[in-house]
Design a protein around this motif. Structure first.
Motif, PDB file in Angstrom:
ATOM      1  N   LEU A 376       6.099  -1.788   0.829  1.00 60.94           N
ATOM      2  CA  LEU A 376       4.962  -2.655   1.157  1.00 60.94           C
ATOM      3  C   LEU A 376       5.089  -4.038   0.516  1.00 60.94           C
ATOM      4  CD1 LEU A 376       1.938  -0.167   1.000  1.00 60.94           C
ATOM      5  CD2 LEU A 376       3.253  -0.937   2.990  1.00 60.94           C
ATOM      6  N   ARG A 379       2.107  -6.077   0.803  1.00 60.36           N
ATOM      7  CA  ARG A 379       1.481  -6.049   2.126  1.00 60.36           C
ATOM      8  C   ARG A 379       0.585  -4.820   2.273  1.00 60.36           C
ATOM      9  NH1 ARG A 379       6.698  -6.186   5.822  1.00 60.36           N
ATOM     10  NH2 ARG A 379       7.406  -4.896   4.069  1.00 60.36           N
ATOM     11  N   SER A 380      -0.344  -4.926   3.192  1.00 65.46           N
ATOM     12  CA  SER A 380      -1.199  -3.787   3.492  1.00 65.46           C
ATOM     13  C   SER A 380      -0.478  -2.859   4.463  1.00 65.46           C
ATOM     14  CB  SER A 380      -2.516  -4.264   4.122  1.00 65.46           C
ATOM     15  OG  SER A 380      -3.232  -3.166   4.660  1.00 65.46           O
ATOM     16  N   ASP A 382      -1.770  -1.599   6.852  1.00 59.39           N
ATOM     17  CA  ASP A 382      -2.280  -1.936   8.177  1.00 59.39           C
ATOM     18  C   ASP A 382      -1.256  -2.726   9.000  1.00 59.39           C
ATOM     19  OD1 ASP A 382      -4.645  -0.684   7.587  1.00 59.39           O
ATOM     20  OD2 ASP A 382      -5.681  -2.515   6.988  1.00 59.39           O
ATOM     21  N   SER A 383      -0.386  -3.460   8.328  1.00 62.48           N
ATOM     22  CA  SER A 383       0.592  -4.268   9.062  1.00 62.48           C
ATOM     23  C   SER A 383       1.634  -3.401   9.753  1.00 62.48           C
ATOM     24  CB  SER A 383       1.287  -5.250   8.113  1.00 62.48           C
ATOM     25  OG  SER A 383       1.981  -4.562   7.077  1.00 62.48           O
ATOM     26  N   ASP A 419       1.984   2.810  -2.499  1.00 65.73           N
ATOM     27  CA  ASP A 419       0.839   1.982  -2.111  1.00 65.73           C
ATOM     28  C   ASP A 419      -0.089   1.868  -3.330  1.00 65.73           C
ATOM     29  OD1 ASP A 419      -1.138   0.584  -0.841  1.00 65.73           O
ATOM     30  OD2 ASP A 419      -1.576   2.101   0.679  1.00 65.73           O
TER      31      ASP A 419
END
Length: 558
Positions: A376, A379-380, A382-383, A419
């Motif tokens: 990640l 980054r989230s 979600d991407s 995460d």
């Protein structure tokens, strides 16, 4: 902390708790043979006996010099001794390593070498393997034979049982102390050792018991040996079935029905291969199973006809088709009734197999399909996510989702996405969520077929062909092609096991290609196989890599 307190962090504390609460309730029942009239003779251990015998054995294990964290290979047949030994090891903090012997000798000994065990507990046949392949067993200093010991050294388990040695002080583990290592079967690659800690096992036991409303009145028939241990942790009686757990597709259905009716079994678990045979047997002989409240069927997509058949066999119960993996034993669940009424027609149209909604405490996400490692880096997640209804890789997160493979840092890195303070496990499975929040499984990521830029998902495609008369089952496999990337090959296993030839083969091919065209499925070739190769644990997952190599050779494509 008291050993008889369920708040004790060691999963083995369930034994002294039950021994105090219900000392004379049977914990494990084992079929020991038959009397002269052909009736099954059973032997058993109550919770009090199981707790005492595992204490005596734990004292003996400690005297061998094994310490908390040491790893011990356990290669026993399903038996009272298997349950006693496994809990005795956990009481001492020694880590039981459970390997499915059906994976084959060479794979099994490679797994043993990987975990560098200090102890080996096995039946005589297992010790013969140790003698024949000594280089894989060089780290072992404690050798224990369960049964008759020949000339290979060590001691017997009977000699380790220090009777009347008193209560054993159960090892108090930390959050990261390993409770057990369970090996995958390696159906899509080399077997890997999945690490379970005590908190993970306790969380799993709590979730499963709560979700399925398992109570002290239940009586279990676990057809997979590992699940006998969970029955004990649930605090319910387990009946070990009279079957070879490495060959579930060859189970004698009469013996399963006999065990259910002899004891009033209320709960049972098994692969589709088992329940297909049991269901057909019950249907043929007009047998009902009134005591059964729930049958959990898992290991591969469950054919709809099995679920439909059991709706008539279980007057007071239901089937369930949970979804999970060795790394995350239970993730979603759905009842057979809901499948038959709502999702089965869609499955037969090629929508995939519905495996239900996530269990409490389990988070799931669907991300875009990639074989690359995902980091990640701020980054989230979600991407990477895909819109609802779109197929992607299934990710899971939760309290009993395992964090690592033993001594496999690269495999662990590939399978986990860090995460923040938590992580997501990449299942390697593909699926999507529908508008009602149900997960649909469409196949393994490694088994997708990419032809001319279009992705084909085996479980979706095969459900259409499996309905055809004369088809036992089908398998979509991809083989390399310079023109299309992969050729999509449909392999059929005829119901009668006979390969069609001549005009009959041509009729088959024309019929199958017509079905493919009607559904817009691009199929490049059709082949026939007498009996698909399947996995060794459930005898139902098709070994597609092997089948694809066979197809490539059959079509003479280099």
């Amino acid at each position: 902390m008291k050993d008889r307190d369920l708040s004790h962090p060691n999963i083995a504390a369930c034994l002294p708790f039950m021994a105090e609460k219900k000392p004379y309730q049977k914990a494990v029942i084992f079929p020991h043979g038959r009397d002269r009239q052909g009736r099954v003779a059973y032997t058993h251990l109550t919770f009090k006996q199981l707790d005492e015998e595992s204490d005596w054995l734990a004292h003996g294990i400690k005297k061998t010099g094994l310490s908390p964290g040491d790893r011990a290979i356990v290669l026993l047949s399903p038996s009272l001794e298997f349950v006693t030994l496994t809990f005795a090891l956990m009481k001492t903090g020694t880590v039981p390593v459970l390997i499915d012997p059906g994976m084959g000798i060479y794979r099994m000994v490679s797994c043993i070498k990987q975990v560098q065990p200090r102890a080996f507990f096995g039946i005589p046949k297992a010790h013969l393997v140790r003698i024949l392949f000594p280089k894989y067993f060089r780290t072992i200093s404690v050798k224990v034979t369960v049964g008759r010991r020949w000339s290979w050294g060590g001691v017997t388990m009977q000699a380790l049982r220090l009777k009347k040695s008193g209560t054993f002080p159960i090892f108090n583990p930390g959050d990261k102390d390993i409770a057990a290592i369970f090996f995958t079967t390696g159906s899509t690659g080399p077997p890997k050792g999945v690490v379970y800690t005590h908190p993970m096992l306790k969380a799993l036991v709590h979730t499963v018991k709560s979700f399925y409303q398992i109570d002290e009145n239940d009586l279990d028939l676990p057809t997979f040996p590992l699940f006998v241990l969970f029955s004990t942790a649930f605090g319910i009686t387990a009946v070990i079935p009279d079957m070879d757990p490495t060959k579930p597709a060859e189970v004698n259905p009469a013996k399963i029905v006999e065990a259910i009716n002899n004891h009033g079994v209320t709960n049972t678990f098994g692969s589709p291969a088992i329940w297909n045979r049991v269901g057909r047997y019950c249907e043929k002989h007009d047998i009902k199973l009134p005591s059964v409240r729930r049958i959990l069927i898992a290991g591969a997509p469950v054919p709809g006809d099995i679920l439909e058949r059991f709706r008539n066999i279980l007057p007071s119960g239901n089937t369930y088709t949970p979804y999970g993996a060795t790394e995350a034993l239970l993730l979603t669940s759905i009842t057979g009734n809901e499948i038959c009424k709502k999702t089965l027609p869609l499955t037969r149209q090629g929508r995939g197999t519905c495996v239900g909604r996530p269990l409490p405490g389990v988070e799931m996400r669907i991300i875009s399909i990639t074989d690359d490692h995902i980091e990640l880096s701020g980054r989230s997640l979600d991407s990477f996510s895909v819109p609802p209804g779109e197929v992607g890789e299934i990710l899971v997160r939760g309290g009993y989702i395992t964090r690592e493979y033993f001594a496999e840092p690269e495999e662990t890195t590939r399978a986990k996405i860090i995460d923040g303070e938590t992580f997501w496990h990449r299942t390697g499975d593909l699926g999507y969520f529908d508008e009602e929040g149900r997960l649909w499984f469409v196949g393994r990521k490694a088994h997708r077929v990419e032809r001319c830029g279009r992705l084909l998902f085996p479980v979706m495609v095969e459900a259409i062909f499996n309905q055809l008369e004369g088809v036992a089952r089908s398998a979509l496999v991809g083989i390399p092609s310079p023109d299309t990337g992969q050729k999509a090959v449909m392999v059929i296993e005829p119901s009668d096991g006979k390969i069609p030839h001549g005009s009959k083969k041509k009729e088959w091919e024309e019929r199958l290609m017509a079905v493919a065209n009607d559904h817009g499925i691009p199929i490049d070739a059709v082949l026939f196989h007498p009996s698909f190769p399947v996995d060794i644990r459930h005898n139902v997952k098709i070994r597609r890599e092997e089948l694809a190599k066979w197809a490539q050779k059959k079509l003479k494509i280099s």
